[in-house]
Design an enzyme around this catalytic site. Structure first.
Site, short mmCIF file in Angstrom:
data_model
loop_
_atom_site.label_atom_id
_atom_site.label_comp_id
_atom_site.label_asym_id
_atom_site.label_seq_id
_atom_site.Cartn_x
_atom_site.Cartn_y
_atom_site.Cartn_z
N HIS A 1 21.98 40.85 25.06
CA HIS A 1 22.70 42.08 25.38
C HIS A 1 24.22 41.86 25.26
O HIS A 1 24.92 42.68 24.66
CB HIS A 1 22.30 42.50 26.81
CG HIS A 1 23.01 43.69 27.35
ND1 HIS A 1 22.35 44.84 27.75
CD2 HIS A 1 24.34 43.92 27.61
CE1 HIS A 1 23.24 45.71 28.21
NE2 HIS A 1 24.45 45.19 28.13
N GLU A 2 24.70 40.74 25.81
CA GLU A 2 26.15 40.48 25.77
C GLU A 2 26.63 40.17 24.36
O GLU A 2 27.71 40.60 23.96
CB GLU A 2 26.54 39.35 26.73
CG GLU A 2 26.17 39.59 28.19
CD GLU A 2 26.47 40.98 28.72
OE1 GLU A 2 27.47 41.59 28.29
OE2 GLU A 2 25.70 41.46 29.56
N CYS B 1 23.62 48.67 31.85
CA CYS B 1 24.87 48.07 31.38
C CYS B 1 26.01 48.60 32.25
O CYS B 1 26.05 49.79 32.55
CB CYS B 1 25.10 48.48 29.92
SG CYS B 1 26.66 47.87 29.23
N LEU B 2 26.91 47.70 32.62
CA LEU B 2 28.04 48.12 33.46
C LEU B 2 28.91 49.15 32.75
O LEU B 2 29.61 49.91 33.41
CB LEU B 2 28.88 46.89 33.85
CG LEU B 2 28.18 45.86 34.74
CD1 LEU B 2 29.06 44.62 34.91
CD2 LEU B 2 27.81 46.46 36.09
N HIS C 1 27.25 43.24 22.47
CA HIS C 1 28.54 43.88 22.78
C HIS C 1 29.64 43.39 21.85
O HIS C 1 30.56 44.13 21.53
CB HIS C 1 28.97 43.56 24.21
CG HIS C 1 28.44 44.50 25.26
ND1 HIS C 1 28.75 45.84 25.28
CD2 HIS C 1 27.64 44.29 26.33
CE1 HIS C 1 28.16 46.41 26.33
NE2 HIS C 1 27.47 45.49 26.99
N GLY D 1 25.70 40.13 33.40
CA GLY D 1 26.45 39.67 32.24
C GLY D 1 27.61 40.59 31.96
O GLY D 1 27.66 41.73 32.42
CO CO Z 1 26.35 45.75 28.65
#
Ligand code: CO
Length: 150
Positions: free
Chosen positions: A130-131, A88-89, A134, A46
């Site tokens: 999660h997204e 997380c990226l 953000h 994501g």
């Molecule tokens: Co993330």
């Protein structure tokens, strides 16, 4: 199409609130295309627009069951709880266990501006939560226990 640079923890943009998108424009379509490409390139499940420096309420998710693109996503219903490991990226090399709703019903616009309702469970439900976090400046490390550097 282009791969964006992913912003990492410590950058204040990740802590801002993203703004609602008033309508689908060519720029939003370009953002969606490039976010999907960036997500796949980074092998993430994501991505949220603030992670690429764009403070708009736009997310992409692919938890293995196809690409979901959502503009102005909201969680309509949550059910149950499940704890699982997340990363997380924007927080490279870090994992932690996060309690999330086991099932969620999420709505938002697709790329045509039509409302799309998604009933998700498992990794897809986790990734959507999660997204959407953000978009409100929340990172998984704010919610996680057992944070580990890998
Ligand atoms: Co993330």
């Amino acid at each position: 199409m282009a791969v964006y640079k992913i912003i990492e923890v410590g950058n204040k943009i990740l802590r801002d609130h993203a703004k609602k998108v008033p309508k689908i424009t060519p720029n939003i379509l370009k953002l969606l295309d490039n976010m999907a490409e960036t997500m796949y390139d980074a092998k993430g499940v994501g991505l949220a627009a603030p992670q690429v420096g764009v403070l708009k309420r736009v997310i992409t998710v692919d938890a293995g069951d196809g690409l979901i693109e959502l503009v102005n996503p909201i969680i309509l219903k949550s059910e149950g709880h499940e704890t699982d490991n997340e990363g997380c990226l924007s927080v490279p090399g870090t994992t932690g266990d996060v309690i999330r709703a086991a099932k969620v019903e999420v709505s938002g616009w697709d790329r045509t501006g039509a409302e799309r309702v998604i009933n998700a469970s498992g990794l897809q439900a986790r990734a959507l939560q999660h997204e959407i976090d953000h978009l409100d400046g929340v990172l998984f490390i704010d919610r996680a226990i057992n944070i580990k550097k890998i």
